[in-house]
Design an enzyme around this catalytic site. Structure first.
Site, PDB file in Angstrom:
ATOM      1  N   TRP A 110      -3.544  -2.247  -1.440  1.00 24.60           N
ATOM      2  CA  TRP A 110      -3.348  -3.567  -2.066  1.00 24.60           C
ATOM      3  C   TRP A 110      -4.019  -4.523  -1.101  1.00 24.60           C
ATOM      4  O   TRP A 110      -3.509  -4.747   0.001  1.00 24.60           O
ATOM      5  CB  TRP A 110      -1.856  -3.851  -2.209  1.00 24.60           C
ATOM      6  CG  TRP A 110      -1.526  -4.982  -3.115  1.00 24.60           C
ATOM      7  CD1 TRP A 110      -1.640  -5.028  -4.470  1.00 24.60           C
ATOM      8  CD2 TRP A 110      -1.007  -6.264  -2.740  1.00 24.60           C
ATOM      9  NE1 TRP A 110      -1.214  -6.233  -4.954  1.00 24.60           N
ATOM     10  CE2 TRP A 110      -0.835  -7.023  -3.923  1.00 24.60           C
ATOM     11  CE3 TRP A 110      -0.668  -6.858  -1.533  1.00 24.60           C
ATOM     12  CZ2 TRP A 110      -0.332  -8.318  -3.931  1.00 24.60           C
ATOM     13  CZ3 TRP A 110      -0.162  -8.139  -1.534  1.00 24.60           C
ATOM     14  CH2 TRP A 110      -0.011  -8.858  -2.715  1.00 24.60           C
ATOM     15  N   ASN A 116      -0.799   1.341   6.504  1.00 25.42           N
ATOM     16  CA  ASN A 116      -0.062   0.241   5.845  1.00 25.42           C
ATOM     17  C   ASN A 116       0.276  -0.746   6.945  1.00 25.42           C
ATOM     18  O   ASN A 116       0.659  -0.338   8.048  1.00 25.42           O
ATOM     19  CB  ASN A 116       1.253   0.753   5.240  1.00 25.42           C
ATOM     20  CG  ASN A 116       1.037   1.405   3.894  1.00 25.42           C
ATOM     21  OD1 ASN A 116      -0.079   1.411   3.390  1.00 25.42           O
ATOM     22  ND2 ASN A 116       2.096   1.954   3.330  1.00 25.42           N
ATOM     23  N   GLY A 117       0.154  -2.031   6.654  1.00 23.11           N
ATOM     24  CA  GLY A 117       0.513  -3.051   7.637  1.00 23.11           C
ATOM     25  C   GLY A 117      -0.691  -3.914   7.967  1.00 23.11           C
ATOM     26  O   GLY A 117      -1.715  -3.881   7.273  1.00 23.11           O
ATOM     27  N   LYS A 162       5.096  -4.232  -6.140  1.00 24.38           N
ATOM     28  CA  LYS A 162       6.545  -4.027  -6.248  1.00 24.38           C
ATOM     29  C   LYS A 162       7.255  -4.586  -5.027  1.00 24.38           C
ATOM     30  O   LYS A 162       8.366  -5.080  -5.125  1.00 24.38           O
ATOM     31  CB  LYS A 162       6.862  -2.533  -6.374  1.00 24.38           C
ATOM     32  CG  LYS A 162       8.337  -2.209  -6.477  1.00 24.38           C
ATOM     33  CD  LYS A 162       9.009  -2.885  -7.659  1.00 24.38           C
ATOM     34  CE  LYS A 162      10.486  -2.634  -7.713  1.00 24.38           C
ATOM     35  NZ  LYS A 162      11.176  -3.458  -8.734  1.00 24.38           N
ATOM     36  N   CYS A 166       0.846  -1.200   0.000  1.00 18.61           N
ATOM     37  CA  CYS A 166       0.000   0.000   0.000  1.00 18.61           C
ATOM     38  C   CYS A 166       0.882   1.251   0.000  1.00 18.61           C
ATOM     39  O   CYS A 166       2.064   1.190   0.279  1.00 18.61           O
ATOM     40  CB  CYS A 166      -0.873   0.000   1.248  1.00 18.61           C
ATOM     41  SG  CYS A 166      -1.833  -1.499   1.423  1.00 18.61           S
ATOM     42  N   HIS A 192      16.058 -35.282 -16.387  1.00 21.23           N
ATOM     43  CA  HIS A 192      15.437 -36.007 -15.262  1.00 21.23           C
ATOM     44  C   HIS A 192      13.946 -35.714 -15.187  1.00 21.23           C
ATOM     45  O   HIS A 192      13.391 -35.567 -14.096  1.00 21.23           O
ATOM     46  CB  HIS A 192      16.167 -35.634 -13.967  1.00 21.23           C
ATOM     47  CG  HIS A 192      17.615 -35.985 -14.018  1.00 21.23           C
ATOM     48  ND1 HIS A 192      18.104 -37.211 -13.681  1.00 21.23           N
ATOM     49  CD2 HIS A 192      18.666 -35.265 -14.455  1.00 21.23           C
ATOM     50  CE1 HIS A 192      19.412 -37.243 -13.876  1.00 21.23           C
ATOM     51  NE2 HIS A 192      19.786 -36.071 -14.343  1.00 21.23           N
ATOM     52  N   ARG A 239       3.865   0.580  -6.989  1.00 22.13           N
ATOM     53  CA  ARG A 239       3.958  -0.442  -5.937  1.00 22.13           C
ATOM     54  C   ARG A 239       2.811  -1.440  -6.020  1.00 22.13           C
ATOM     55  O   ARG A 239       2.816  -2.444  -5.321  1.00 22.13           O
ATOM     56  CB  ARG A 239       3.996   0.227  -4.573  1.00 22.13           C
ATOM     57  CG  ARG A 239       5.152   1.183  -4.423  1.00 22.13           C
ATOM     58  CD  ARG A 239       4.847   2.295  -3.460  1.00 22.13           C
ATOM     59  NE  ARG A 239       4.527   1.783  -2.169  1.00 22.13           N
ATOM     60  CZ  ARG A 239       5.267   2.006  -1.085  1.00 22.13           C
ATOM     61  NH1 ARG A 239       6.367   2.695  -1.196  1.00 22.13           N
ATOM     62  NH2 ARG A 239       4.928   1.554   0.074  1.00 22.13           N
ATOM     63  N   GLU A 259      16.102 -16.632 -13.352  1.00 26.41           N
ATOM     64  CA  GLU A 259      15.724 -15.209 -13.413  1.00 26.41           C
ATOM     65  C   GLU A 259      15.060 -14.897 -14.751  1.00 26.41           C
ATOM     66  O   GLU A 259      14.064 -14.170 -14.805  1.00 26.41           O
ATOM     67  CB  GLU A 259      16.958 -14.340 -13.190  1.00 26.41           C
ATOM     68  CG  GLU A 259      16.748 -12.842 -13.321  1.00 26.41           C
ATOM     69  CD  GLU A 259      15.718 -12.283 -12.354  1.00 26.41           C
ATOM     70  OE1 GLU A 259      15.302 -12.996 -11.418  1.00 26.41           O
ATOM     71  OE2 GLU A 259      15.281 -11.123 -12.568  1.00 26.41           O
ATOM     72  N   GLU A 297       6.339 -13.102 -15.054  1.00 30.26           N
ATOM     73  CA  GLU A 297       5.666 -12.079 -14.238  1.00 30.26           C
ATOM     74  C   GLU A 297       5.173 -10.901 -15.072  1.00 30.26           C
ATOM     75  O   GLU A 297       4.279 -10.174 -14.640  1.00 30.26           O
ATOM     76  CB  GLU A 297       6.551 -11.585 -13.108  1.00 30.26           C
ATOM     77  CG  GLU A 297       7.779 -10.811 -13.517  1.00 30.26           C
ATOM     78  CD  GLU A 297       8.534 -10.270 -12.306  1.00 30.26           C
ATOM     79  OE1 GLU A 297       7.904  -9.842 -11.335  1.00 30.26           O
ATOM     80  OE2 GLU A 297       9.759 -10.277 -12.352  1.00 30.26           O
ATOM     81  N   LYS A 356      11.249 -13.363 -15.104  1.00 32.24           N
ATOM     82  CA  LYS A 356      10.953 -12.127 -15.847  1.00 32.24           C
ATOM     83  C   LYS A 356       9.825 -12.370 -16.843  1.00 32.24           C
ATOM     84  O   LYS A 356       8.881 -11.591 -16.944  1.00 32.24           O
ATOM     85  CB  LYS A 356      12.202 -11.636 -16.559  1.00 32.24           C
ATOM     86  CG  LYS A 356      13.278 -11.106 -15.656  1.00 32.24           C
ATOM     87  CD  LYS A 356      13.021  -9.713 -15.156  1.00 32.24           C
ATOM     88  CE  LYS A 356      12.449  -9.517 -13.830  1.00 32.24           C
ATOM     89  NZ  LYS A 356      12.874 -10.120 -12.632  1.00 32.24           N
TER      90      LYS A 356
HETATM   91  C1  AGP Z   1      11.146  -9.619  -9.320  1.00 38.47           C
HETATM   92  O1  AGP Z   1      11.043  -9.162 -10.657  1.00 38.47           O
HETATM   93  C2  AGP Z   1       9.814  -9.568  -8.596  1.00 38.47           C
HETATM   94  N1  AGP Z   1       9.229  -8.300  -8.681  1.00 38.47           N
HETATM   95  C3  AGP Z   1       9.914 -10.134  -7.202  1.00 38.47           C
HETATM   96  O2  AGP Z   1      10.292 -11.492  -7.309  1.00 38.47           O
HETATM   97  C4  AGP Z   1      10.910  -9.446  -6.245  1.00 38.47           C
HETATM   98  O3  AGP Z   1      12.229  -9.705  -6.660  1.00 38.47           O
HETATM   99  C5  AGP Z   1      10.720 -10.032  -4.850  1.00 38.47           C
HETATM  100  O4  AGP Z   1       9.403  -9.745  -4.432  1.00 38.47           O
HETATM  101  C6  AGP Z   1      11.711  -9.469  -3.818  1.00 38.47           C
HETATM  102  O5  AGP Z   1      11.536  -8.098  -3.679  1.00 38.47           O
HETATM  103  P1  AGP Z   1      12.652  -7.251  -2.866  1.00 38.47           P
HETATM  104  O6  AGP Z   1      13.921  -7.373  -3.644  1.00 38.47           O
HETATM  105  O7  AGP Z   1      12.122  -5.862  -2.818  1.00 38.47           O
HETATM  106  O8  AGP Z   1      12.777  -7.881  -1.514  1.00 38.47           O
END
Ligand code: AGP
Length: 626
Positions: free
Chosen positions: A77, A103-104, A621, A2, A522, A27, A499, A506, A503
């Site tokens: 969120w 937030n929280g 984010k 949030c 395997h 975010r 990675e 997501e 990418k």
């Molecule tokens: C990565 O592209 C994602 N957005 C997600 O996996 C992110 O890396 C993960 O949530 C960790 O976030 P942080 O680095 O802010 O802790």
């Protein structure tokens, strides 16, 4: 995650609040709202589901807000309660005297709600936040009815009510609270969710992220956990603990600048941040790498050099992309520094009752510094006696503040939900740490010099890779409609394969899997179907020939090969349908280059599929809830 923006000063606050929310859009959120205290002394609240533009139109077209110089706004969120207008923040108590954004998570909200309902209060939403607003309103009314309540100079009844209410609460919060009886008082408090106070000229802008403050002021105060502030116009501020013990505020200079948050000429933040990587890595290296001497200087850990040198084990932890960086860090630390290292998902580490021996160092890797699982794993390791380092991008973030020491990425603000420049800067920091520790253990100076010089060459080499953007876009165009991809690599490039798959998943919503190339036989090789795109990182290294064998196994079953290879390698073209070349580099440094084509592949595939690249569905984010 949030977003919170609050204002008190001499300007009409609505534009500041709305623009501030727009700075926090990246975010991730599903609803938004704003509350002000108008000249009529009443609290006016407007909320809407969906984008901030929906809220803006509502205010402009059907439900205008009164002019006001105190207010707050929020992007939500959803955690407790679905994303509806009723559940959106700000929330008010049932006498409309108190408004609050949060937030929280209030963990004991259901108990508190039952107590308040027994006292006759009526709730309208499913949220924990409304319970907190109601509690503060209830406490405020009780204090108001009490005669002779003792208030310290500068104290306010609202602040007192907030303090008393928070003493009943368990959980985490970053809150801003206003009260129609105190139209010149803004109260903010923090425990576990970040809050910054921007100190302007006769005004305060409070936010959960520097992005909403930077265009107004560079002077900020990072509230610590269990701290609060009472803010009034005329730069009248009182900071204290939640238990009302005065705290001297420390005003710091914001590192980031407004233009770093601007999109510039790019279509998306993700593309901007992919292309910013050479500069970001340069900034990350600046002042830390002496190529001539092979020396690494990391001010943030200087006081712990001895602990790092004698450490018997490193645990690298994070989530998502940060965990992938940690996995490469694992390889780097064992390969270069010759020290036992383990990369582990934070969300797993914190619950598996892990063993933490003496002389263990936990390295928490996080772009945002707010990921709940990473923070919890860090706390768990510290409780078990580990020393804790942070590898973090956001200055003053919770993880950065809870570690014994750390190394900031200096990558600049990363707005795109898909992490790119933060990842390569995490790798840069982990490589510097491996050299820093290795030099104090078994690494020779020549080896350190070679690695240090290799690191210094990376920004220009990244620029070379980025020149192939158009070629990568063409490859993406050929396969963007394929619903299943595989990413395969060995050694340092196995985490790079993970990675690359993440990418793509997501931001383009294509199903993709990354794995060690050898692992394919395997089981996963059964997935290979005619025309299926399989991305191999097949750069020059000690496993090159084995990767070629894996490529042949995939081709024999109809897979289409997209290879990331080393410049000058003509052999690879015999086995691949498409090749993207990266400059020659030491194996340990190659991930910094081999990941770039994969970032571009994912980006272009997502654009071609019409996906919302910077705000992919369901994603935030920073995942600040478990
Ligand atoms: C990565 O592209 C994602 N957005 C997600 O996996 C992110 O890396 C993960 O949530 C960790 O976030 P942080 O680095 O802010 O802790």
């Amino acid at each position: 995650m949030c977003g919170i923006v609050a204002y008190i000063g001499r300007k009409i606050c609505q534009p500041v609040l709305i623009e501030g929310l727009k700075r926090l859009e990246y975010r991730g959120y599903d609803s938004a709202g704003i509350a002000v205290i108008g000249e009529d002394g009443q609290i006016a609240v407007r909320r809407a589901v969906g984008r901030i533009s929906v809220l803006e139109s509502k205010i402009a077209d059907t439900d205008p807000l009164p002019a006001a110089m105190i207010g707050m706004a929020h992007t939500r969120w959803a955690t407790h309660g679905s994303p509806t207008e009723i559940n959106a923040h700000p929330h008010v108590d049932d006498t409309a005297r108190i408004a609050l954004v949060h937030n929280g998570i209030i963990e004991n909200y259901s108990v508190l709600r039952a107590v308040l309902e027994d006292k006759g209060h009526k709730f309208t939403s499913q949220t924990d936040t409304e319970v907190l607003a109601m509690l503060i309103g209830h406490v405020y009314s009780e204090l108001k009815e009490k005669n002779g309540i003792h208030l310290k100079p500068g104290q306010s009844l609202l602040a007192k009510a907030v303090q008393n209410a928070l003493s009943e609460v368990s959980g985490t919060y970053g809150i801003a609270v206003i009260c129609r009886d105190e139209p010149e008082t803004l109260v903010v408090a923090r425990k576990g969710s970040p809050l910054l106070i921007g100190v302007g000229n006769d005004e305060y802008i409070v936010a959960s992220d520097a992005a909403a403050i930077v265009e107004h002021t560079a002077q900020v105060i990072y509230l610590n956990d269990n701290e609060m502030a009472v803010l009034r116009p005329g730069n009248d501020m009182r900071t204290s603990t939640i238990d009302d013990i005065d705290v001297s505020p420390v005003i710091q200079q914001l590192e980031s600048k407004l233009e770093e948050y601007e999109l510039g000429s790019y279509e998306h933040y993700m593309l901007k941040e992919i292309f910013e990587q050479p500069q970001a890595v340069s900034n990350c290296l600046r002042g830390r790498v002496d190529g001539k001497e092979g020396r690494i200087t990391l001010g943030g850990v200087a006081n712990f050099a001895r602990e790092l040198t004698k450490a018997r084990r490193f645990i690298l932890t994070g989530q998502g992309t940060a965990w992938h960086a940690g996995l490469i860090g694992d390889y780097l630390f064992e390969d270069l520094a010759k020290v036992v290292t383990e990369a582990t998902y934070a969300s797993e580490f914190r619950y598996r009752n892990p063993l933490v021996e003496d002389n263990t160092v936990m390295i928490a890797i996080s772009q945002s510094g707010e990921t709940a699982d990473t923070l919890a794993a860090l706390r768990e390791a510290r409780e078990k006696g580990a020393m804790a380092l942070g590898v973090v991008n956001v200055v003053g973030s919770t993880i950065a503040r809870e570690t014994d020491a750390g190394v900031y990425l200096h990558a600049g603000p990363e707005i795109g939900v898909a992490s790119t420049k933060a990842f390569t800067c995490q790798l840069t920091v982990l490589t510097m740490l491996a050299i820093y520790i290795g030099r104090r253990r078994f690494m020779s100076q020549p080896q350190c010099q070679e690695l240090a010089q290799g690191l210094l060459a990376i920004p220009d080499q990244m620029r070379e890779v980025l020149k192939q953007n158009d070629a990568v876009r063409e490859i993406a165009a050929r396969f963007a409609q394929q619903e299943n991809w595989l990413f395969l690599g060995r050694g340092y490039h196995y985490p790079v394969a993970l990675e690359g798959a993440l990418k793509l998943k997501e931001i383009s919503y294509i199903h993709a899997e990354g794995m060690p190339a050898a692992e394919m036989k395997h089981g996963p090789i059964a997935l290979i179907s005619d025309g299926m795109p399989v991305v191999f990182i097949a750069t020059k290294g000690h496993q090159y020939d084995k990767v070629i064998s894996n490529i042949e196994e995939v081709r024999a079953r109809g897979g289409v090969i997209i290879a990331v290879a080393t410049e000058g390698d003509k052999n690879i073209t015999r086995y691949s349908d498409h090749v993207v070349y990266i400059p020659e580099a030491l194996e340990a440094l190659q991930p910094l280059l081999s990941v770039v084509p994969l970032q571009l592949l994912a980006y272009h595939a997502a654009v071609i599929r019409g996906c919302n690249v910077d705000k992919p569905r369901n994603l935030a984010k920073s995942v600040t809830v478990e």
